[in-house]
Each structure stands twice: as structure tokens, then as C-alpha cells.
Write a protein that holds these residues in place. Structure first.
Motif, PDB file in Angstrom:
ATOM      1  N   VAL A  67      48.182  62.831  15.208  1.00 43.93           N
ATOM      2  CA  VAL A  67      48.610  61.653  14.439  1.00 43.93           C
ATOM      3  C   VAL A  67      49.764  61.984  13.515  1.00 43.93           C
ATOM      4  N   ARG A  68      49.683  63.122  12.800  1.00 43.82           N
ATOM      5  CA  ARG A  68      50.726  63.424  11.814  1.00 43.82           C
ATOM      6  C   ARG A  68      52.078  63.694  12.467  1.00 43.82           C
ATOM      7  N   MET A  69      52.074  64.372  13.633  1.00 51.66           N
ATOM      8  CA  MET A  69      53.348  64.664  14.279  1.00 51.66           C
ATOM      9  C   MET A  69      54.010  63.396  14.818  1.00 51.66           C
ATOM     10  N   VAL A  70      53.211  62.546  15.450  1.00 53.53           N
ATOM     11  CA  VAL A  70      53.750  61.285  15.970  1.00 53.53           C
ATOM     12  C   VAL A  70      54.217  60.406  14.816  1.00 53.53           C
ATOM     13  N   ALA A  71      53.412  60.346  13.736  1.00 58.72           N
ATOM     14  CA  ALA A  71      53.771  59.503  12.593  1.00 58.72           C
ATOM     15  C   ALA A  71      55.057  59.992  11.935  1.00 58.72           C
ATOM     16  N   TYR A  72      55.198  61.319  11.779  1.00 57.02           N
ATOM     17  CA  TYR A  72      56.398  61.851  11.120  1.00 57.02           C
ATOM     18  C   TYR A  72      57.654  61.549  11.940  1.00 57.02           C
ATOM     19  N   GLU A  73      57.589  61.788  13.231  1.00 53.09           N
ATOM     20  CA  GLU A  73      58.774  61.526  14.052  1.00 53.09           C
ATOM     21  C   GLU A  73      59.129  60.045  14.066  1.00 53.09           C
ATOM     22  N   HIS A  74      58.099  59.188  14.085  1.00 52.06           N
ATOM     23  CA  HIS A  74      58.375  57.746  14.044  1.00 52.06           C
ATOM     24  C   HIS A  74      59.012  57.365  12.717  1.00 52.06           C
ATOM     25  N   LEU A  75      58.464  57.877  11.616  1.00 49.87           N
ATOM     26  CA  LEU A  75      59.036  57.578  10.304  1.00 49.87           C
ATOM     27  C   LEU A  75      60.454  58.119  10.188  1.00 49.87           C
ATOM     28  N   ARG A  76      60.667  59.336  10.665  1.00 53.16           N
ATOM     29  CA  ARG A  76      61.980  59.979  10.554  1.00 53.16           C
ATOM     30  C   ARG A  76      63.038  59.255  11.383  1.00 53.16           C
ATOM     31  N   ASP A  77      62.698  58.887  12.608  1.00 57.82           N
ATOM     32  CA  ASP A  77      63.699  58.366  13.538  1.00 57.82           C
ATOM     33  C   ASP A  77      63.839  56.846  13.494  1.00 57.82           C
ATOM     34  N   SER A  78      62.755  56.134  13.144  1.00 57.20           N
ATOM     35  CA  SER A  78      62.801  54.669  13.236  1.00 57.20           C
ATOM     36  C   SER A  78      62.703  53.961  11.890  1.00 57.20           C
ATOM     37  N   VAL A  79      61.938  54.505  10.950  1.00 59.26           N
ATOM     38  CA  VAL A  79      61.731  53.828   9.670  1.00 59.26           C
ATOM     39  C   VAL A  79      62.719  54.331   8.626  1.00 59.26           C
ATOM     40  N   LEU A  80      62.781  55.649   8.449  1.00 55.36           N
ATOM     41  CA  LEU A  80      63.678  56.234   7.454  1.00 55.36           C
ATOM     42  C   LEU A  80      65.070  56.518   8.009  1.00 55.36           C
ATOM     43  N   CYS A  81      65.202  56.416   9.326  1.00 60.54           N
ATOM     44  CA  CYS A  81      66.507  56.430  10.006  1.00 60.54           C
ATOM     45  C   CYS A  81      67.337  57.690   9.754  1.00 60.54           C
ATOM     46  N   ARG A  82      66.979  58.754  10.461  1.00 59.79           N
ATOM     47  CA  ARG A  82      67.771  59.984  10.414  1.00 59.79           C
ATOM     48  C   ARG A  82      69.157  59.725  10.991  1.00 59.79           C
ATOM     49  N   ALA A  83      70.182  60.359  10.423  1.00 60.81           N
ATOM     50  CA  ALA A  83      71.557  60.161  10.876  1.00 60.81           C
ATOM     51  C   ALA A  83      71.761  60.730  12.277  1.00 60.81           C
ATOM     52  N   GLU A  84      72.799  60.293  12.956  1.00 58.77           N
ATOM     53  CA  GLU A  84      73.084  60.745  14.319  1.00 58.77           C
ATOM     54  C   GLU A  84      73.391  62.238  14.380  1.00 58.77           C
ATOM     55  N   ASP A  85      73.939  62.794  13.291  1.00 55.69           N
ATOM     56  CA  ASP A  85      74.237  64.233  13.267  1.00 55.69           C
ATOM     57  C   ASP A  85      73.024  65.067  12.857  1.00 55.69           C
ATOM     58  N   LYS A  86      71.839  64.452  12.857  1.00 53.10           N
ATOM     59  CA  LYS A  86      70.558  65.094  12.555  1.00 53.10           C
ATOM     60  C   LYS A  86      70.350  65.376  11.066  1.00 53.10           C
ATOM     61  N   THR A  87      71.266  64.926  10.190  1.00 48.96           N
ATOM     62  CA  THR A  87      71.042  65.115   8.758  1.00 48.96           C
ATOM     63  C   THR A  87      69.958  64.146   8.290  1.00 48.96           C
ATOM     64  N   PHE A  88      69.137  64.637   7.393  1.00 52.00           N
ATOM     65  CA  PHE A  88      68.006  63.854   6.899  1.00 52.00           C
ATOM     66  C   PHE A  88      67.805  64.231   5.437  1.00 52.00           C
ATOM     67  N   PRO A  89      68.101  63.334   4.494  1.00 49.42           N
ATOM     68  CA  PRO A  89      67.989  63.680   3.068  1.00 49.42           C
ATOM     69  C   PRO A  89      66.604  64.224   2.726  1.00 49.42           C
ATOM     70  N   LEU A  90      66.563  65.149   1.774  1.00 51.04           N
ATOM     71  CA  LEU A  90      65.314  65.792   1.417  1.00 51.04           C
ATOM     72  C   LEU A  90      64.272  64.784   0.940  1.00 51.04           C
ATOM     73  N   TRP A  91      64.684  63.795   0.164  1.00 49.65           N
ATOM     74  CA  TRP A  91      63.701  62.850  -0.357  1.00 49.65           C
ATOM     75  C   TRP A  91      63.062  62.047   0.768  1.00 49.65           C
ATOM     76  N   LYS A  92      63.826  61.763   1.817  1.00 50.47           N
ATOM     77  CA  LYS A  92      63.257  61.061   2.969  1.00 50.47           C
ATOM     78  C   LYS A  92      62.290  61.975   3.724  1.00 50.47           C
ATOM     79  N   ALA A  93      62.658  63.253   3.843  1.00 55.06           N
ATOM     80  CA  ALA A  93      61.773  64.201   4.522  1.00 55.06           C
ATOM     81  C   ALA A  93      60.465  64.358   3.750  1.00 55.06           C
TER      82      ALA A  93
END
Length: 322
Positions: A103-129
Motif C-alpha cells: 500500500v505505501r509504495m503504490v500510494a507514494y508513487e501515486h501521490l508523487r506522480d499524480s497528486v503532488l506532480c513531480r517535474a518531468e526532469d524528475k525533480t521533486f521538492p523536499l517538502w512534497k517528498a
């Protein structure tokens, strides 16, 4: 060829990406759990040792065990209970990680890629992570809390036998049924609040650190997405997760292991905050880090085995890297 026929021709990970990621993470977690479980058992025994509320209650005053460190505790389990007891409670622990890690792995990837919207260059702000890691950990642990409760209580069965107390459970399924009969559905979620709090902190250390360190190394060093990068990232994540999660883990273990009345209410602690206060007042602040060494020694290899296995399974199955 119709869209339905095209979909049927796609590999399984592409047809059911979330289900596939759930299954892959569950497999990797099961491997990591079996390898490192003796350290988890040692950590649990250390966290119960010298419990101030038990001493004050007086029920076990004459049966208090001498203080032991990590190595003496592990050696004592082998000498007094047998080598196989180092894996007592491993079955519900694997059940727990199938649910929790999936559950946690699927939830994190969904949040990262679809809800919190990771950038195309794979950058992801620390607060979002941080937000994604804590949320994913809390969600996963809530669903897995009943299996964690059974694991903690079964890990203490060997100690009860040595103290001359009757064993509570004949096995995993009997433990589930007994807890359910004594406390109802709510009884299966005893201690879920500190459990979820701990999982949120651990995953802020684990998922957030691994994801952040891995992509930092890929962007800023000559390292590529291989086992070396995965190893460095996982070692960092294990250390941070242990530092952040151990106090909540101590509270969670004590609440789950405490005796209960017929209504399923704890006899030693009213809440996780009450347990925290009693522990600090009765044993000092550093008692919140009882079991830290085996926790860290377990989390570091656990993270290493899990992330290396998970990344390799994803690659073999044709799923994009984490």
C-alpha cells in the motif's frame, strides 16, 4: 486491432500497473523481512524491558528480568528459547509487510506522480517528498495495523513461557481470532494511533530520503541508476528512518503489548501520549530510544535488501525505476 485487443496484448505491468507494483513491493518486503527479522524480535524485547508502568503496577514485580543489551538479549533468546524462536512472529510480520509495503509504495508513487506532480526532469521538492512519504506510510500502516498487533504479541510469547505464564496463542490465526473475540474489530486496531504516527515518521525517513538521495545522486554525480546508487540511497534512508521512528516505535510496542480488560481497554496506558509521558517520567528521555541499535541495524539491511530487490524486480518485469 481494437483497443481492447491491444490492451490484452500489453505486458501485465502495463495493463495493471498499480496491482503489479503492489505485488512487486510485497515480494521485496517479504525477502527483506525474513533476512532481518531476528533483529526486529530483539528490538521488541528490549523495548518492553524495564517498563516503568509494569513495575508500578506490581503484577510482575517479582519476575523482572535483568537488563540486557542487544547481544545479550539475542543470545538469551537462543539459549533460553531456541534458535528458531528468533523468527517467532515472522508469519504475521510477512503478512503485515505484504499489506503495508504494498500500500505505501503504490500510494507514494501515486501521490508523487499524480497528486503532488513531480517535474518531468524528475525533480521533486523536499517538502512534497516529506508530505508524500508521511501520507503513504500512514495509509499503509493503518491497513496493516492488525497484522502488526499480532506480530508484536506473538514476539512476546517466548518471554511469557520463561516467566511461567500461560501462552496466549497457538498460532497466527488463533491470535487473530482471540484478539477479535476479546476486543472486537476495534481490538484489532489497538495501538493504531502510535502505529500510524510511527509509520509516518519512518516513511518520512525511508521513502523521502531514498527518493531524494537517489535522484540527487543521479542529477549531481556521475552515478547512474544501478545497484551502487540504490545501496547508498538505502543506507541513508535506513539511518534517518531509525532516528525518526524509534520513539514512536517504543510507544507503539508498549501499547500493543499491555494487558487489557474485558472491554479491550489498556490497563497500563490510557493513550499513546500517556504512554509517552509515563515512559519519560519513569525511565528518562533516552528510554524512548530503547532498542535503537537493533532498530538501526535492522533498518539499514532491511532498506538495503528491500530497495535492491525492489529495483531489480521492477527492472526484470519491465517496470520503470522507482
Amino acid at each position: 486491432m481494437s483497443p481492447a485487443e491491444e490492451e490484452k496484448g500489453l505486458p501485465l505491468p502495463q495493463r495493471w500497473p498499480r496491482a503489479s507494483k503492489f505485488a512487486l513491493s510485497a515480494c521485496a518486503a517479504a525477502v527483506a523481512e525474513l533476512v532481518t527479522f531476528p533483529l526486529d524480535l530483539t528490538k521488541t524485547r528490549l523495548q518492553i524491558q524495564g517498563e516503568a508502568a509494569v513495575r508500578r503496577d506490581g503484577a510482575a514485580a517479582g519476575q523482572a528480568a535483568p537488563y540486557r543489551g542487544m547481544l545479550r538479549t539475542a543470545a538469551g533468546i537462543v539459549q533460553e528459547e531456541g534458535l528458531g524462536k528468533l523468527w517467532q512472529g515472522a508469519t504475521p510480520a510477512i503478512y503485515r509487510h505484504i499489506v503495508y509495503s504494498g500500500v505505501r509504495m503504490v500510494a507514494y508513487e501515486h501521490l508523487r506522480d499524480s497528486v503532488l506532480c513531480r517535474a518531468e526532469d524528475k525533480t521533486f521538492p523536499l517538502w512534497k517528498a516529506v508530505a508524500g512519504g508521511m501520507s503513504a506510510g500512514a495509509i499503509g500502516q493503518f491497513f496493516a495495523s492488525p497484522t502488526d498487533l499480532v506480530k508484536v504479541q506473538m514476539q512476546m510469547e517466548g518471554k511469557r513461557k520463561l516467566e511461567g505464564k500461560p501462552l496466549r496463542f497457538r498460532g497466527v490465526h488463533h491470535a487473530f481470532l482471540k484478539i477479535l473475540s476479546e476486543g472486537g474489530i476495534r481490538g484489532l486496531w489497538a495501538g493504531w494511533v502510535p502505529n500510524v504516527q510511527r509509520a509516518a515518521l519512518v516513511n518520512m525517513g525511508d521513502l523521502t530520503t531514498y527518493d531524494t538521495v537517489k535522484h540527487f545522486l543521479l542529477r549531481n554525480t556521475p552515478l547512474v541508476d544501478n545497484s551502487v546508487t540504490h545501496s547508498v540511497s538505502s543506507v541513508c534512508s535506513g539511518l534517518v528512518a531509525a532516528v525518526l521512528g524509534t520513539p514512536a516505535d517504543v510507544v507503539k510496542t508498549r501499547i500493543m503489548n499491555q494487558p487489557r480488560d474485558k472491554q479491550g481497554r489498556g490497563l497500563l496506558y490510557k493513550s499513546s501520549m500517556d504512554c509517552l509521558i509515563q515512559t519519560v517520567q519513569g525511565e528518562g528521555f533516552m528510554s524512548l530510544y530503547k532498542g535503537f541499535i537493533p532498530t538501526w541495524m535492522r533498518m539499514a539491511p532491511w532498506s538495503l535488501v528491500f530497495w535492491l530487490t525492489y529495483e531489480q524486480i521492477r527492472r526484470i518485469c519491465g517496470v520503470s525505476p522507482f
